[in-house]
Design a protein around this motif. Structure first.
Motif, short mmCIF file in Angstrom:
data_model
loop_
_atom_site.label_atom_id
_atom_site.label_comp_id
_atom_site.label_asym_id
_atom_site.label_seq_id
_atom_site.Cartn_x
_atom_site.Cartn_y
_atom_site.Cartn_z
N GLY A 158 0.77 -1.24 0.00
CA GLY A 158 0.00 0.00 0.00
C GLY A 158 0.80 1.28 0.00
O GLY A 158 0.21 2.37 -0.02
N GLN A 227 1.02 5.52 3.65
CA GLN A 227 0.57 4.26 3.09
C GLN A 227 -0.93 4.24 2.94
O GLN A 227 -1.66 4.71 3.83
CB GLN A 227 0.98 3.09 4.00
CG GLN A 227 2.49 2.92 4.10
CD GLN A 227 2.83 1.85 5.06
OE1 GLN A 227 3.16 2.13 6.20
NE2 GLN A 227 2.75 0.61 4.65
N LEU A 230 -4.52 -1.43 3.16
CA LEU A 230 -4.10 -2.74 2.67
C LEU A 230 -5.12 -3.25 1.67
O LEU A 230 -6.32 -3.04 1.82
CB LEU A 230 -3.99 -3.74 3.82
CG LEU A 230 -2.81 -3.56 4.76
CD1 LEU A 230 -2.98 -4.47 5.95
CD2 LEU A 230 -1.51 -3.84 4.06
N THR A 231 -4.64 -3.93 0.64
CA THR A 231 -5.56 -4.51 -0.33
C THR A 231 -6.27 -5.69 0.28
O THR A 231 -5.76 -6.35 1.18
CB THR A 231 -4.80 -4.95 -1.58
OG1 THR A 231 -3.76 -5.85 -1.20
CG2 THR A 231 -4.22 -3.77 -2.31
#
Length: 232
Positions: A158, A227, A230-231
């Motif tokens: 990310g 960042q 998160l995927t």
């Protein structure tokens, strides 16, 4: 008299922790000395035990591979426990340094035997662990250079291109070049990266990202505002 083996447990199931503490109280050579609902909470404590029972899927949605890597990096020996086995994470956490895997459906006597074996320096292979390791059917992984690996992991988790560049001490253009090369290698392996989220998918599929990225300090880098999420 056998020496007492001190262990700790990280699990957000309070009933399980209390039940485990009650059971272990009757085992003369094993003592539960610390518990925590997350790895971050655990690492904030001063703990004498060096063996840690770690739930594979914690409710704070932390990455199991990151959790194992952080504990191993801090000097702990990790035994992974779980109710629902996730093949990809069992394989990846084993590669990240977990020495044993025990299903929560297993009996406590079996868990005690695993703890004793680990305390002796062994890496006991339970029936469940052997079964899941035997089902490792992950696709062939492209051969990435160390720098491509670092860039892919950071970006796949990310971080922006600029943040990756600052973290690794290289130019943003160099980051893009490494990403393009990694992307090309995945395409040649028949696993193309077609959108941003698939960078994260590839590092999870291939068990990448267990290494600490270069940067200041001795702990694995924490997530920052630079960042993105998160995927999935």
């Amino acid at each position: 008299m056998e020496p007492v083996i001190e262990i700790a447990a990280i699990d957000n199931d309070q009933m399980l922790l209390e039940g485990m503490a009650t059971w272990i109280a009757g085992v003369p050579d094993i003592r539960l000395v610390a518990t925590a609902p997350s790895v971050a909470d655990f690492l904030s404590q001063t703990v004498t035990a060096r063996i840690v029972l770690l739930d594979l899927n914690l409710e704070d949605f932390t990455d199991p591979v990151d959790n194992v890597a952080a504990l191993v990096h801090a000097g702990f020996t990790v035994i992974v426990i779980t109710v629902v086995p996730d093949l990809s994470y069992i394989l990846a956490t084993t590669e990240a340094g977990a020495v044993a895997y025990v299903a929560k459906t297993s009996n406590l006597t079996n868990l005690a035997d695993v703890v004793r074996a680990v305390a002796r320096g062994d890496s006991p292979l339970t029936t469940e662990h052997a079964f899941w390791l035997g089902r490792d059917d992950r696709p062939d992984r492209p051969e990435l250079t160390p720098r491509e690996h670092e860039v892919l992991v950071a970006y796949g988790r990310g971080m922006t291109v600029d943040a990756v560049a600052r973290r690794l001490g290289i130019a943003a253009g160099t980051v893009r070049t490494h990403l393009e090369r990694a992307k090309q290698k995945y395409a040649e392996a028949g696993r193309p990266i077609r959108h941003r989220g698939q960078y994260g998918e590839r590092i999870r599929e291939d068990g990448l990202g267990r290494e600490r990225l270069p940067g200041p300090g001795s702990n694995p880098p924490a997530r920052t505002e630079e960042q993105g999420p998160l995927t999935a």
